[in-house]
Design a protein around this motif. Structure first.
Motif, short mmCIF file in Angstrom:
data_model
loop_
_atom_site.label_atom_id
_atom_site.label_comp_id
_atom_site.label_asym_id
_atom_site.label_seq_id
_atom_site.Cartn_x
_atom_site.Cartn_y
_atom_site.Cartn_z
N ASP A 242 17.69 -8.87 -6.07
CA ASP A 242 16.25 -9.27 -5.41
C ASP A 242 16.19 -10.75 -5.40
O ASP A 242 16.77 -11.43 -6.02
CB ASP A 242 15.33 -8.66 -6.54
CG ASP A 242 13.82 -8.74 -6.27
OD1 ASP A 242 13.18 -7.84 -5.75
OD2 ASP A 242 13.19 -9.86 -6.38
N TYR B 85 26.08 -5.14 -4.89
CA TYR B 85 24.76 -5.20 -5.22
C TYR B 85 24.03 -6.64 -4.33
O TYR B 85 24.55 -7.58 -4.39
CB TYR B 85 24.71 -5.45 -6.67
CG TYR B 85 24.94 -4.26 -7.46
CD1 TYR B 85 23.96 -3.43 -7.99
CD2 TYR B 85 26.40 -3.95 -7.70
CE1 TYR B 85 24.44 -2.28 -8.82
CE2 TYR B 85 26.77 -2.95 -8.55
CZ TYR B 85 25.79 -2.28 -9.15
OH TYR B 85 26.29 -0.92 -9.96
N ARG C 96 23.38 3.08 0.97
CA ARG C 96 22.64 2.92 -0.32
C ARG C 96 22.90 4.00 -1.46
O ARG C 96 22.80 5.18 -0.88
CB ARG C 96 20.95 2.90 0.16
CG ARG C 96 20.49 1.54 0.47
CD ARG C 96 19.01 1.69 0.81
NE ARG C 96 18.41 0.21 1.24
CZ ARG C 96 18.66 -0.09 2.49
NH1 ARG C 96 19.41 0.26 3.29
NH2 ARG C 96 18.13 -1.43 2.63
N ARG D 111 10.24 -6.17 -2.91
CA ARG D 111 11.38 -7.30 -2.46
C ARG D 111 10.87 -8.32 -1.61
O ARG D 111 11.84 -8.99 -1.18
CB ARG D 111 12.29 -6.13 -1.73
CG ARG D 111 12.89 -5.09 -2.32
CD ARG D 111 13.77 -5.37 -3.59
NE ARG D 111 14.27 -4.18 -4.34
CZ ARG D 111 15.04 -4.27 -5.45
NH1 ARG D 111 15.02 -5.39 -6.12
NH2 ARG D 111 15.48 -3.15 -6.03
N THR E 131 19.75 -3.84 -5.30
CA THR E 131 19.81 -2.61 -4.52
C THR E 131 21.54 -2.30 -4.40
O THR E 131 22.03 -3.41 -4.26
CB THR E 131 19.28 -2.88 -3.22
OG1 THR E 131 17.98 -3.18 -2.96
CG2 THR E 131 19.48 -1.66 -2.22
#
Length: 393
Positions: free
Chosen positions: A279, A276, A390, A225, A319
């Protein structure tokens, strides 16, 4: 590292002493270690050199794994060196393109040259700093197909070379050089070589996108990341039909998103049950629209890199968070809600709002045995706070 320290390190005694040291331990009593080595008859300069090198080898494990145990480093060289896993991707480009002999101009401590040599390609590694060139020569000594030249990139003889890799120096000591004309070698010099040879150029991920030539394949790479570089690839090293790429490397593996150009934005819509966080490589490559469509999502705001969807999809390119509740971005409201949920460990993410997460967390005074994540952002014209968790797939 200066030449005196290098001479100490390169001595037979220095290398033997370095290899004899136990693994570096940041909690060890350094004064005691120095005292023990001095009592064993080693002079002060040698002891300082090998202990500093042991520390650098320990730090280098994150980039080079077990290879770090037999390499030498400088502080600046380690900081700027390509991670070995990323260097392997670079080297693979040259091998796949049929290149036989690569000139690595601005090789630093030799990380990329090492990966190229490991694929049995000839490599000439060029470094203008004398001490760094000597370190690179040591690191590349196991490969007979690699040689190091102490020279400026602009002065090296390229006869016989059929591929070029450049990592222009973008610092002068501690000072960051803003003008690409001041880099060593300059960006214009690098682009000139790209007109003549299959060429790869390593740049910082935040470079002005206006500087990227239209004929180049631009690949942003993230590792766990963290966006670590932008690679520009020319000629046979650039893949047909690809001009934008996000390469995501993590403990879960490697994944890549590619496109012929910046992707079109996704539609803007209402907050769904999931958000979301793309990245950083996807954001830098401007492929957020493609990501949104891949998860049947939409944008919360056209200028903010959050995607929302009514569905949870596993993707290596973002993520995924489940939205627990939505609040106005108001300190008093959030402080009350955080306290009611007994959230003591609070992660704060923000995009599109001018807020310092550390100061905001202090103001909320989280206390309790639960944990939580707040996303501070804009939805339309409103500043909102999302309590999220998450999603584990």
């Amino acid at each position: 590292m200066d030449q005196a320290e290098l001479r100490e390190l390169f001595s037979v005694e220095g290398l033997r002493l370095l290899d004899s040291l136990p693994p570096f331990d940041s909690t060890a009593d350094v004064v005691r270690t120095v005292s023990d080595l001095r009592k064993a008859g080693h002079d002060a300069g040698l002891v300082a050199a090998v202990l500093n090198q042991a520390k650098l080898r320990h730090r280098a494990t994150a980039k080079f794994g077990s290879f770090a145990e037999r390499m030498l480093f400088t502080e600046a060289g380690l900081e700027q060196a390509t991670r070995l896993g990323v260097a392997a991707h670079h080297a693979g480009r040259f091998a796949d393109a049929g290149v036989k002999w690569v000139a690595d101009l601005g090789c630093g401590i030799g990380a990329d040259a090492l990966a190229i040599a490991a694929l049995e390609l000839e490599v000439t590694a060029v470094e203008r700093d004398e001490v760094t060139a000597a370190i690179a020569a040591y690191n590349l000594a196991p490969w007979s197909n690699a040689r190091v030249e102490h020279s400026a990139a602009e002065e090296i003889d390229l006869a016989g070379v059929d591929g070029i890799y450049l990592d222009p120096a973008r610092r002068d000591g501690a000072r960051r050089l803003r003008d690409p004309g001041d880099w060593s070698p300059s960006l214009d010099f690098a682009f000139g070589l790209a007109e003549l040879y299959p060429t790869g150029i390593k740049l910082g991920p935040g470079i002005d996108r206006e500087l990227i030539p239209t004929e180049a394949e631009a690949q942003w790479i993230s590792v766990e990341r963290d966006v670590v570089e932008l690679g520009l690839w020319f000629g046979a090293l650039a893949r047909p039909g690809i001009r934008r790429s996000a390469l995501v490397i993590s403990g879960m593996g490697t994944a890549e998103m590619t496109a012929a150009a910046d992707s079109e934005d996704a539609e803007v819509g209402a907050l769904g049950g999931f958000v979301y966080e793309p990245d950083g490589a996807v954001i830098r490559a401007r492929l957020i629209g493609d990501l949104a469509r891949a998860v049947n999502g939409r944008m919360l705001d056209p200028s903010i890199a959050y995607v929302t969807s009514d569905e949870a999809h596993h993707t290596p390119f973002a993520t995924c968070f489940r939205v627990i509740e939505e609040f106005p971005l108001d300190k008093r409201t959030l402080k009350r809600e955080i306290a009611a949920r007994r959230i003591g460990t609070l992660e704060i993410k923000k995009r599109g709002v001018d807020i310092d997460p550390a100061e905001f967390r202090t103001a909320l005074a989280p206390k309790g045995d639960a944990s939580g994540t707040l996303m501070l952002t804009r939805i339309g014209s409103q500043r909102r706070a999302l309590l999220v968790e998450r999603v584990t797939f």
